[in-house]
Design a protein around this motif. Structure first.
Motif, mmCIF file in Angstrom:
data_model
loop_
_atom_site.group_PDB
_atom_site.id
_atom_site.type_symbol
_atom_site.label_atom_id
_atom_site.label_comp_id
_atom_site.label_asym_id
_atom_site.label_seq_id
_atom_site.Cartn_x
_atom_site.Cartn_y
_atom_site.Cartn_z
ATOM 1 N N TRP A 36 0.855 -1.184 0.000
ATOM 2 C CA TRP A 36 0.000 0.000 0.000
ATOM 3 C C TRP A 36 0.895 1.240 0.000
ATOM 4 O O TRP A 36 1.837 1.322 0.792
ATOM 5 N N PHE A 37 0.546 2.188 -0.857
ATOM 6 C CA PHE A 37 1.240 3.465 -0.940
ATOM 7 C C PHE A 37 0.214 4.587 -0.787
ATOM 8 O O PHE A 37 -0.974 4.382 -1.001
ATOM 9 N N ARG A 38 0.693 5.750 -0.442
ATOM 10 C CA ARG A 38 -0.194 6.910 -0.431
ATOM 11 C C ARG A 38 0.544 8.098 -1.025
ATOM 12 O O ARG A 38 1.780 8.170 -1.004
ATOM 13 N N GLN A 39 -0.243 9.022 -1.531
ATOM 14 C CA GLN A 39 0.335 10.195 -2.196
ATOM 15 C C GLN A 39 -0.529 11.413 -1.927
ATOM 16 O O GLN A 39 -1.763 11.342 -1.985
ATOM 17 N N VAL A 40 0.129 12.517 -1.644
ATOM 18 C CA VAL A 40 -0.552 13.803 -1.537
ATOM 19 C C VAL A 40 -0.070 14.677 -2.677
ATOM 20 O O VAL A 40 1.038 14.475 -3.197
ATOM 21 N N PRO A 41 -0.872 15.669 -3.089
ATOM 22 C CA PRO A 41 -0.471 16.523 -4.212
ATOM 23 C C PRO A 41 0.885 17.171 -3.977
ATOM 24 O O PRO A 41 1.176 17.674 -2.879
ATOM 25 N N GLY A 42 1.721 17.112 -4.998
ATOM 26 C CA GLY A 42 3.027 17.757 -4.924
ATOM 27 C C GLY A 42 4.112 16.917 -4.291
ATOM 28 O O GLY A 42 5.265 17.359 -4.211
ATOM 29 N N LYS A 43 3.753 15.705 -3.852
ATOM 30 C CA LYS A 43 4.748 14.827 -3.234
ATOM 31 C C LYS A 43 4.747 13.472 -3.916
ATOM 32 O O LYS A 43 3.792 13.084 -4.579
ATOM 33 N N GLY A 44 5.827 12.749 -3.733
ATOM 34 C CA GLY A 44 5.916 11.411 -4.287
ATOM 35 C C GLY A 44 5.138 10.420 -3.465
ATOM 36 O O GLY A 44 4.618 10.734 -2.395
ATOM 37 N N ARG A 45 5.030 9.201 -3.984
ATOM 38 C CA ARG A 45 4.324 8.154 -3.260
ATOM 39 C C ARG A 45 5.144 7.679 -2.070
ATOM 40 O O ARG A 45 6.349 7.477 -2.177
ATOM 41 N N GLU A 46 4.443 7.474 -0.967
ATOM 42 C CA GLU A 46 5.071 6.976 0.259
ATOM 43 C C GLU A 46 4.602 5.549 0.514
ATOM 44 O O GLU A 46 3.390 5.286 0.526
ATOM 45 N N GLY A 47 5.533 4.646 0.734
ATOM 46 C CA GLY A 47 5.160 3.291 1.087
ATOM 47 C C GLY A 47 4.602 3.243 2.496
ATOM 48 O O GLY A 47 5.225 3.749 3.417
ATOM 49 N N VAL A 48 3.437 2.635 2.646
ATOM 50 C CA VAL A 48 2.747 2.588 3.930
ATOM 51 C C VAL A 48 2.898 1.221 4.587
ATOM 52 O O VAL A 48 3.233 1.121 5.761
ATOM 53 N N SER A 49 2.641 0.188 3.801
ATOM 54 C CA SER A 49 2.712 -1.166 4.331
ATOM 55 C C SER A 49 2.877 -2.143 3.181
ATOM 56 O O SER A 49 2.480 -1.856 2.050
ATOM 57 N N CYS A 50 3.484 -3.284 3.477
ATOM 58 C CA CYS A 50 3.614 -4.324 2.460
ATOM 59 C C CYS A 50 3.442 -5.698 3.109
ATOM 60 O O CYS A 50 3.671 -5.861 4.323
ATOM 61 N N ILE A 51 3.061 -6.666 2.274
ATOM 62 C CA ILE A 51 2.793 -8.012 2.772
ATOM 63 C C ILE A 51 3.220 -9.016 1.712
ATOM 64 O O ILE A 51 2.921 -8.861 0.529
ATOM 65 N N SER A 52 3.942 -10.027 2.129
ATOM 66 C CA SER A 52 4.429 -11.023 1.186
ATOM 67 C C SER A 52 3.300 -11.946 0.736
ATOM 68 O O SER A 52 2.185 -11.895 1.249
ATOM 69 N N HIS A 53 3.622 -12.849 -0.198
ATOM 70 C CA HIS A 53 2.597 -13.655 -0.857
ATOM 71 C C HIS A 53 1.740 -14.471 0.106
ATOM 72 O O HIS A 53 0.555 -14.700 -0.140
ATOM 73 N N ASN A 54 2.359 -14.921 1.200
ATOM 74 C CA ASN A 54 1.637 -15.756 2.162
ATOM 75 C C ASN A 54 1.503 -15.091 3.525
ATOM 76 O O ASN A 54 1.233 -15.758 4.516
ATOM 77 N N ALA A 55 1.753 -13.768 3.571
ATOM 78 C CA ALA A 55 1.669 -12.978 4.806
ATOM 79 C C ALA A 55 2.756 -13.325 5.803
ATOM 80 O O ALA A 55 2.677 -12.923 6.958
ATOM 81 N N GLY A 56 3.785 -14.031 5.349
ATOM 82 C CA GLY A 56 4.873 -14.358 6.259
ATOM 83 C C GLY A 56 5.815 -13.205 6.537
ATOM 84 O O GLY A 56 6.566 -13.215 7.511
ATOM 85 N N TYR A 57 5.803 -12.214 5.687
ATOM 86 C CA TYR A 57 6.619 -11.009 5.859
ATOM 87 C C TYR A 57 5.708 -9.801 5.724
ATOM 88 O O TYR A 57 5.015 -9.642 4.726
ATOM 89 N N ILE A 58 5.736 -8.946 6.746
ATOM 90 C CA ILE A 58 4.925 -7.735 6.764
ATOM 91 C C ILE A 58 5.792 -6.589 7.268
ATOM 92 O O ILE A 58 6.595 -6.765 8.188
ATOM 93 N N LYS A 59 5.624 -5.433 6.671
ATOM 94 C CA LYS A 59 6.390 -4.263 7.091
ATOM 95 C C LYS A 59 5.496 -3.029 7.042
ATOM 96 O O LYS A 59 4.602 -2.931 6.201
ATOM 97 N N TYR A 60 5.773 -2.102 7.956
ATOM 98 C CA TYR A 60 5.032 -0.846 8.016
ATOM 99 C C TYR A 60 5.994 0.326 8.020
ATOM 100 O O TYR A 60 7.103 0.247 8.567
ATOM 101 N N ALA A 61 5.556 1.438 7.460
ATOM 102 C CA ALA A 61 6.284 2.685 7.617
ATOM 103 C C ALA A 61 6.217 3.112 9.084
ATOM 104 O O ALA A 61 5.221 2.838 9.771
ATOM 105 N N ASP A 62 7.247 3.781 9.546
ATOM 106 C CA ASP A 62 7.273 4.212 10.949
ATOM 107 C C ASP A 62 6.064 5.090 11.293
ATOM 108 O O ASP A 62 5.563 5.054 12.417
#
Length: 125
Positions: A36-62
């Motif tokens: 998942w990414f998010r973007q506000v006008p005038g800025k680049g996309r920020e990575g918010v969270s990611c999840i691997s194919h089987n949910a064994g690896y998950i990461k969040y932005a601080d």
């Protein structure tokens, strides 16, 4: 080819919650990492969270740790982002993105080649 469609965005007051959904089609989802990414006008996309194919690896932005939770249901071909304790700075267009990738995932947009159209999230009183 993987196709993704986001839904669930809207207007919510600070402190409120939303659950975003990302519906996948075109291929079997169980070989794809999703982020998942998010973007506000005038800025680049920020990575918010990611999840691997089987949910064994998950990461969040601080910035969202402890408030957002990502999950997936490969049988239903849907990925979810539960967002709690929302803040005005969480406002933006939220995108889900996918990559054929077994075992890991990342918050870097260059790792993903399939993107949804985005859903607007506005946190405001």
């Amino acid at each position: 080819q993987l196709q993704l469609v986001e839904s669930g965005g809207g207007l919510v007051q600070p402190g409120g919650s939303l659950r975003l959904s990302c519906a996948a089609s075109g291929v079997a989802l169980d070989s794809y990492a999703i982020a998942w990414f998010r973007q506000v006008p005038g800025k680049g996309r920020e990575g918010v969270s990611c999840i691997s194919h089987n949910a064994g690896y998950i990461k969040y932005a601080d910035s969202v740790k402890g408030r957002f939770t990502v999950s997936r249901d490969n049988d239903r071909k849907t990925i979810y982002l539960q967002m709690n304790s929302l803040k005005p700075e969480d406002t933006g267009v939220y995108y889900c993105a996918g990559a054929f990738w077994i075992g890991l995932a990342s918050l870097f947009e260059t790792n993903y080649d399939s993107w949804g159209q985005g859903t607007q999230v506005t946190v405001s009183s």
